[in-house]
Design an enzyme around this catalytic site. Structure first.
Site, short mmCIF file in Angstrom:
data_model
loop_
_atom_site.label_atom_id
_atom_site.label_comp_id
_atom_site.label_asym_id
_atom_site.label_seq_id
_atom_site.Cartn_x
_atom_site.Cartn_y
_atom_site.Cartn_z
N ASN A 377 0.85 -1.19 0.00
CA ASN A 377 0.00 0.00 0.00
C ASN A 377 0.89 1.24 0.00
OD1 ASN A 377 -2.78 1.38 0.65
ND2 ASN A 377 -1.33 2.27 2.10
N GLU A 378 0.85 2.00 -1.08
CA GLU A 378 1.51 3.30 -1.18
C GLU A 378 3.01 3.25 -0.88
OE1 GLU A 378 -0.46 6.36 1.05
OE2 GLU A 378 -2.26 6.31 -0.18
N ASN A 432 -5.06 4.76 -4.70
CA ASN A 432 -5.49 5.65 -3.63
C ASN A 432 -5.38 7.07 -4.16
OD1 ASN A 432 -5.47 3.27 -2.18
ND2 ASN A 432 -3.69 3.78 -0.95
N TRP A 512 -12.71 5.46 1.47
CA TRP A 512 -11.80 5.64 2.60
C TRP A 512 -12.36 6.75 3.48
CZ3 TRP A 512 -8.02 2.57 4.08
CH2 TRP A 512 -7.16 2.99 5.08
N LYS A 533 -11.83 10.91 7.84
CA LYS A 533 -12.45 10.65 6.54
C LYS A 533 -13.59 9.65 6.63
CE LYS A 533 -8.37 11.75 3.75
NZ LYS A 533 -7.46 12.07 4.85
#
Length: 740
Positions: A377-378, A432, A512, A533
């Site tokens: 992830n990222e 994302n 998200w 969020k």
């Protein structure tokens, strides 16, 4: 037979700030009585360091009996001692693990059990970084397990000793692959497998020798696990036999389904196209933080069920076993992943990532809800390097070796270029992306997604994160970027989800986030230590308006909801009232005023609704379903509804008013503060300008090495760099042409 005793009571806990994870803590350490699950985290005491748990373990080790200590989660580096003797360690805060107990470590009667934990960041333990809190603590159950000398192996990657893989073959048969791992068995032992259908009837049975590791059973025309439409589950019973005696037994819930993914048409479950309408979830919960129980897990599932989502991304680590069970029963498609959010070029980091992946998959292999294994992830937030590609290929190969029947996936930043190897390793890709919040405009989702699909038509694409922060205390009639209002969050999701739904080639998306969650480093929008969020507040007591927007898109149960109700005080004679409903017609009534609206978008807007002085009850009705809200007409706008940032971010896009001015500030082919740091670091002329402008900025860029735009880090450092000086830096950069 297997005997399990929960050890959650009567623990003594103390902090050891000067301690070392590799040392046995002193006996005189000050402690207090706690019960598990427990985390030492508090918002006003974000302790990072060593925590020590101790309790007395009363145990009777009988002949031909084996004992194990089970930890279902310990955050994040754990070392265990019995009577001062080192028992073992585990690196990783989210998966279950066990240690064996025997006569060399325990004595009959009372034993002192000591657990030493360290929640600090280590370069050899994932996650190395992340926008979520690593709380620390024994935050899941601890158990003592007693089994006969002959038993299914409890030391096999934290599993119950039996692995269950299912598939549907080309003839429509349900294939069950049973892999037994055993301890203390001989040729006279046998295994009896029985499979029970969803109605409880015996569907198939097989008896085999205990020396055989894998057995295969086939069921004709099994009832399929078909998501929310029909989440049918089978039960597998595995019994270890000696003569007529059952020595050990495990029961595992599973299901049969087929999955596939296509770059042009998306995701298919059992040959049926299924658009992923998903939410993402972190495991923490207001007041208790990471120390959650089935009470909190079931509340989360209740809210996910209400909103109508058909999928959940369980980010960014292994979640409690029970929550995967809930997903099976609810029919939710699951994206499960390891905490690979930052990657370094060391063998230790990669070994730990592979270890966590093995635990995640082997412990959860039997869940039909899990369709996607996430490998990263990222990771490109700190820039892309060649070793990252090879490490991701290694993780991808590992997943397919462990579980060839599922899909691998990855979540990439928007700065990852379409032709990056990170988009061409896993079976599917999520992005994302936060246009309209951290960068760009909401409408840019449209061109971004189309451009990716044009460049990479064979890559199955979806959105793995999108959203904006909001506080339920801030409200605006004309919401705008970074006002943190509930109205802006709703506007964002109404705008962006419409774009997402228009892209038929996408497999779908995950909002998200479903819930606000802890992020100890954050102080944003007037809220400390939270990422806000979520569609629901951290304590799960308030469903934000955007929750009801998605409910209008996904839920089958009819409802009507008057939105913006927390924007109660209005200084106007007439207001606009928004209503969400999944019904085609809504009638709104305010006093003697009444109007009926029609919509196929889930959004009903009623203009010029009159407000009398004082309190006004508004009623929305759709057939037999209704909802009420109260609005109060006041003389002056309510000041508390407006977020006032004591140190506002600088919006670089406001530096220009038209295209001509934009071209002058950011000439094509030249550098600017809008460019990613990772690219600027490669240009010696650029770095010379930046070093002359500020050594601190140059050092910060080298430390982060990220793919985020330079203006983002300038905003982080805006106490030192004001807007005029940022414009001057941009002017200097614009004089340097990029090398083609």
């Amino acid at each position: 037979m297997r005997e399990i005793t929960r050890l959650n009571e009567n623990w003594q806990f103390g902090k050891w700030p000067e301690g070392s994870i590799s040392a046995l803590p002193p006996k005189n350490l000050e402690k207090q009585l706690v019960q598990l699950p427990h985390t030492w985290y508090k918002d006003d005491d974000q302790y990072e360091g060593i925590g020590v748990y101790e309790r007395i373990l009363d145990i009777q080790l009988e002949e031909n009996t084996r004992a194990y200590l089970e930890f279902q989660g310990a955050d994040r580096w754990c070392r265990v001692y019995i009577n001062g003797v080192f028992l073992g360690e585990h690196k990783g805060g989210y998966s279950a693990f066990r240690f064996p107990l025997d006569e060399s470590t325990v004595k009959t009667g009372e034993n002192r059990l000591t657990v030493v934990l360290d929640n600090r960041s280590y370069e050899e333990i994932s996650p190395l970084a992340g926008d979520f809190t690593v709380y620390g603590g024994l935050y899941r159950d601890v158990n003592l397990i007693l089994v006969p000398e002959s038993h299914f192996d409890l030391m096999y990657y934290g599993t119950c000793g039996v692995l269950v893989r299912t598939e549907v073959n080309g003839d429509g048969q349900g294939v069950v692959r049973l892999e037994a791992h055993l301890q203390g068995v001989g040729h006279d032992h046998r295994i009896l497998y029985e499979i029970y259908a969803p109605d409880g009837s015996l569907a198939e049975r097989l008896e085999t020798g205990a020396v055989q590791e894998e057995s295969v059973l086939c069921l004709k025309s099994p009832v399929l696990w078909d998501g929310k439409e029909n989440p049918s589950l089978y039960q597998v019973a595995a019994r270890l036999l000696s003569g007529e005696n059952v020595l050990d037994e495990v029961r595992i819930s599973t299901g049969f389904r087929s999955i596939s993914m296509d770059g042009e048409t998306g995701f298919f479950l059992n040959g049926r196209h299924l658009r992923i309408n998903g939410v993402a979830r972190h495991q923490d919960f207001g007041q208790v933080f990471s120390a959650t129980t089935p009470v909190q897990w079931e509340r989360d599932m209740e809210l996910i069920r209400e909103i109508g989502a058909n999928a959940v991304r369980l980010s960014h680590y292994q979640h409690p076993w029970y929550f995967y069970d809930l997903c099976d029963r609810e029919g939710l498609v699951v994206w499960a992943e390891i905490p690979m959010l930052k990657m370094n070029d060391t063998k230790e980091c990669m070994d730990n990532a592979c270890s966590q992946m093995k635990e995640l998959i082997r412990q959860n292999l039997h869940h039909p809800s899990i369709c996607f294994w996430g490998i990263e992830n990222e990771i490109a937030i700190f820039g892309e390097e060649e070793y990252m590609y090879e490490n991701c290929r290694t993780l991808n190969r590992l997943v397919h070796q462990l579980d060839p029947g599922r899909l691998t996936t990855a979540a990439n930043l928007y700065t990852v270029k379409n032709d990056s190897p990170l988009n061409h390793i896993s079976d599917m890709v999520g992005y994302n992306i936060y246009f309209g919040w951290y960068y760009g405009a909401m409408e840019e989702y449209d061109s971004f997604l189309d451009k990716f699909h044009k460049d990479c038509p064979d890559v199955p694409l979806g959105i793995s994160e999108y959203g904006v922060d909001c506080s339920i205390g801030f409200h605006q009639e004309n919401p705008k970027l970074k006002d943190y209002s509930e109205e802006f969050q709703s506007l964002f999701h109404e705008t962006v989800y419409k774009i997402i739904q228009s892209k038929r080639y996408m497999w779908g998306s995950f909002v998200w986030n479903m819930f606000d969650f802890g992020s100890a480093r954050r102080n944003e929008g007037g809220v400390k230590y939270r990422n806000c969020k979520g569609l629901v507040t951290f304590d799960r007591t308030v469903k934000k308006d955007a929750f009801y927007y998605y409910k209008s898109q996904w839920a089958k149960e009819p409802f009507v909801y008057v939105a913006e109700r927390r924007f109660e005080k209005r200084a106007a004679e007439k207001i606009r009232v928004k209503v969400y409903s999944n019904l085609p017609q809504v009638t709104l009534k305010a006093g003697q005023w009444q109007e009926t609206g029609h919509s196929d978008s889930g959004i009903f807007l009623f203009e010029n609704v009159p407000l009398a002085h004082g309190s006004n009850q508004i009623t929305a009705r759709a057939g037999q379903y209704s909802d009420q809200a109260v609005f109060e007409r006041v003389k002056e706008p309510e000041a508390s509804y407006t977020f006032v940032d004591p140190n506002p971010e600088i919006n670089v896009r406001n530096w220009f008013l038209d295209e001509q001015e934009e071209a002058a500030l950011f000439p094509k082919g030249c550098w600017s503060v809008m460019d990613p740091m990772s690219e600027m670091l490669k240009d010696e002329k650029v770095m010379e300008v930046i070093e002359n402008w500020s050594f601190r900025l140059a050092d910060a860029m080298r430390e982060r090495k990220g793919s985020m735009p330079l203006f983002r880090i300038l905003n982080y450092m805006r106490d030192d760099f004001k807007e005029d000086s940022m414009k001057e830096l941009n002017r200097l950069l614009a004089q340097i042409k990029k090398e083609s």
